[in-house]
Motif scaffolding. Structure first.
Motif, PDB file in Angstrom:
ATOM      1  N   GLY A  55     111.030  60.266  29.694  1.00 39.55           N
ATOM      2  CA  GLY A  55     111.506  58.912  29.866  1.00 39.55           C
ATOM      3  C   GLY A  55     111.179  58.177  28.589  1.00 39.55           C
ATOM      4  N   GLY A  56     110.780  58.928  27.612  1.00 40.82           N
ATOM      5  CA  GLY A  56     110.223  58.419  26.367  1.00 40.82           C
ATOM      6  C   GLY A  56     108.891  59.126  26.226  1.00 40.82           C
ATOM      7  N   ILE A  57     108.356  59.182  25.067  1.00 44.09           N
ATOM      8  CA  ILE A  57     107.111  59.917  24.845  1.00 44.09           C
ATOM      9  C   ILE A  57     105.991  59.442  25.771  1.00 44.09           C
ATOM     10  CG2 ILE A  57     105.255  60.347  23.174  1.00 44.09           C
ATOM     11  CD1 ILE A  57     107.676  62.086  22.712  1.00 44.09           C
ATOM     12  N   ASP A  58     105.840  58.133  25.938  1.00 44.53           N
ATOM     13  CA  ASP A  58     104.727  57.620  26.731  1.00 44.53           C
ATOM     14  C   ASP A  58     105.158  56.863  27.982  1.00 44.53           C
ATOM     15  OD1 ASP A  58     102.722  58.657  25.042  1.00 44.53           O
ATOM     16  OD2 ASP A  58     103.141  57.067  23.614  1.00 44.53           O
ATOM     17  N   VAL A  59     106.370  57.118  28.449  1.00 45.95           N
ATOM     18  CA  VAL A  59     106.897  56.412  29.606  1.00 45.95           C
ATOM     19  C   VAL A  59     107.505  57.419  30.584  1.00 45.95           C
ATOM     20  CG1 VAL A  59     108.555  54.658  30.355  1.00 45.95           C
ATOM     21  CG2 VAL A  59     107.455  54.445  28.133  1.00 45.95           C
ATOM     22  N   ASN A  60     107.218  57.248  31.868  1.00 44.82           N
ATOM     23  CA  ASN A  60     107.864  58.077  32.867  1.00 44.82           C
ATOM     24  C   ASN A  60     109.328  57.663  32.997  1.00 44.82           C
ATOM     25  OD1 ASN A  60     105.554  59.585  33.556  1.00 44.82           O
ATOM     26  ND2 ASN A  60     104.845  57.964  34.888  1.00 44.82           N
ATOM     27  N   PRO A  61     110.212  58.596  33.334  1.00 42.31           N
ATOM     28  CA  PRO A  61     111.636  58.265  33.433  1.00 42.31           C
ATOM     29  C   PRO A  61     111.925  57.320  34.601  1.00 42.31           C
ATOM     30  CG  PRO A  61     111.226  60.510  34.163  1.00 42.31           C
ATOM     31  CD  PRO A  61     109.942  59.999  33.614  1.00 42.31           C
TER      32      PRO A  61
END
Length: 132
Positions: free
Chosen positions: A59-65
């Protein structure tokens, strides 16, 4: 890619579009938290009968989708498995030893998850879909 994979999966009842780079794929139905619109995502899964297992990887390197947040906001939803089989499920996040054991099985099924995990600081959630 996801839209085509979903179309192909539904058109052929999972005979085509039922795998991604050799890993099995299911279709996850969820509702957008902000929009309220129905959404479907093709996702790699592990069959841990009677449960199914998903990984909230990108969802991005440091974000859940977004689909992970939408799914966790719902008490139950449906998934579609190859063959057109629909199953009502209840999501929960695996923790501790259960997560570690499932994570090892998932990365054997789809090794790119292990590479992705090395590039992020977050602990990538492992989601268990239990029969509802």
């Amino acid at each position: 890619m996801a839209r085509f994979n979903k179309w192909l999966f539904r058109r052929t009842k999972g005979r085509r579009g039922g795998t991604f780079l050799g890993a099995p794929v299911l279709l996850l139905d969820h509702v957008g938290r902000r929009t309220g619109q129905a959404r479907t995502n093709p996702l790699i899964y592990l069959d841990d009968a009677p449960n199914l297992v998903l990984v909230a990887s990108k969802g991005g390197i440091d974000v859940n989708p977004a689909w992970f947040h939408n799914l966790m906001a719902m008490s139950t939803t449906e998934v579609e498995l190859p063959g057109g089989v629909r199953r009502r499920v209840r999501p929960r996040v695996a923790e501790g030893e259960e997560r570690a054991a499932l994570w090892e099985r998932v990365i054997v099924l789809y090794p790119p998850y292990a590479d992705y995990a090395k590039r992020t600081e977050r602990l990538i959630p492992v989601i268990v879909l239990e029969p509802a």
